[in-house]
Design a protein around this motif. Structure first.
Motif, mmCIF file in Angstrom:
data_model
loop_
_atom_site.group_PDB
_atom_site.id
_atom_site.type_symbol
_atom_site.label_atom_id
_atom_site.label_comp_id
_atom_site.label_asym_id
_atom_site.label_seq_id
_atom_site.Cartn_x
_atom_site.Cartn_y
_atom_site.Cartn_z
ATOM 1 N N ARG A 23 0.786 -1.308 0.080
ATOM 2 C CA ARG A 23 -0.118 -0.030 -0.051
ATOM 3 C C ARG A 23 1.033 1.175 -0.006
ATOM 4 N NH1 ARG A 23 -2.984 -0.488 5.293
ATOM 5 N NH2 ARG A 23 -0.972 -1.391 5.935
ATOM 6 N N LYS A 24 0.299 2.316 -0.299
ATOM 7 C CA LYS A 24 1.137 3.571 -0.238
ATOM 8 C C LYS A 24 0.344 4.686 0.824
ATOM 9 C CE LYS A 24 3.095 5.396 -4.191
ATOM 10 N NZ LYS A 24 3.325 5.772 -5.225
ATOM 11 N N CYS A 25 1.086 5.267 1.455
ATOM 12 C CA CYS A 25 0.662 6.187 2.540
ATOM 13 C C CYS A 25 -0.225 7.313 1.857
ATOM 14 C CB CYS A 25 2.061 6.765 3.270
ATOM 15 S SG CYS A 25 1.485 7.968 4.637
ATOM 16 N N SER A 26 -1.176 7.568 2.070
ATOM 17 C CA SER A 26 -2.035 8.795 1.636
ATOM 18 C C SER A 26 -1.474 10.088 1.890
ATOM 19 C CB SER A 26 -3.514 8.688 2.210
ATOM 20 O OG SER A 26 -4.240 7.425 1.839
ATOM 21 N N THR A 28 1.993 10.864 2.526
ATOM 22 C CA THR A 28 3.392 11.155 2.229
ATOM 23 C C THR A 28 3.581 10.443 0.820
ATOM 24 O OG1 THR A 28 4.078 9.200 3.196
ATOM 25 C CG2 THR A 28 4.371 11.129 4.424
ATOM 26 N N ASN A 29 2.647 9.532 0.381
ATOM 27 C CA ASN A 29 2.958 8.831 -0.890
ATOM 28 C C ASN A 29 4.230 7.718 -0.833
ATOM 29 O OD1 ASN A 29 1.659 8.142 -3.375
ATOM 30 N ND2 ASN A 29 2.858 9.492 -4.462
ATOM 31 N N ARG A 30 4.545 7.487 0.435
ATOM 32 C CA ARG A 30 5.474 6.550 0.648
ATOM 33 C C ARG A 30 5.043 5.080 0.526
ATOM 34 N NH1 ARG A 30 9.419 7.941 5.720
ATOM 35 N NH2 ARG A 30 10.281 9.958 5.110
ATOM 36 N N CYS A 63 0.990 5.646 7.104
ATOM 37 C CA CYS A 63 2.291 4.986 7.258
ATOM 38 C C CYS A 63 2.900 5.327 8.714
ATOM 39 C CB CYS A 63 3.489 5.271 6.528
ATOM 40 S SG CYS A 63 4.043 6.977 6.431
ATOM 41 N N LEU A 79 -6.191 15.473 4.218
ATOM 42 C CA LEU A 79 -6.652 14.676 3.317
ATOM 43 C C LEU A 79 -7.954 14.610 3.220
ATOM 44 C CD1 LEU A 79 -4.232 11.616 4.055
ATOM 45 C CD2 LEU A 79 -4.173 13.086 1.934
ATOM 46 N N ARG A 89 -5.562 12.755 -4.932
ATOM 47 C CA ARG A 89 -5.335 12.000 -5.871
ATOM 48 C C ARG A 89 -6.244 10.719 -6.149
ATOM 49 N NH1 ARG A 89 -0.666 13.163 -2.784
ATOM 50 N NH2 ARG A 89 -0.975 11.102 -1.854
ATOM 51 N N GLY A 90 -6.302 10.336 -7.307
ATOM 52 C CA GLY A 90 -7.010 9.199 -7.628
ATOM 53 C C GLY A 90 -8.450 9.314 -8.209
#
Length: 91
Positions: A23-26, A28-30, A63, A79, A89-90
């Protein structure tokens, strides 16, 4: 002798599926690592003007890095505000 043993995960229909989907952190996008035990995934419910649950929700992943720095609450608020304005995003 070296035996190659390949683990394959299969679903009920017999098709091969991945063992782990990252998964990606919403915030930080990490990429959230499998060993990140501080990470959370939160489903935020959508409600109508009377406060009744509509059956829809938005999933946000945080994260452990964000939560450890004490920025989880601020990131969640940011967010959700972006989601309300349609900037997430998305979309």
């Amino acid at each position: 002798f070296f035996l190659e043993f390949v683990v394959k995960m299969q679903n009920a229909s017999g098709s091969t599926v991945d063992l782990y989907i990252p998964r990606k952190c919403s915030a930080t996008n990490r990429l959230i690592q499998a060993k990140d035990h501080g990470s959370v995934q939160i489903n935020v419910a959508h409600v109508d003007s009377q406060g009744t649950y509509t059956g829809a929700y938005t999933t946000l992943a945080m994260c452990g890095f964000v939560r450890q720095n004490g920025a989880g609450d601020a990131a969640l608020t940011r967010l959700w505000d972006e989601k309300q304005r349609g900037e997430l995003r998305g979309q």
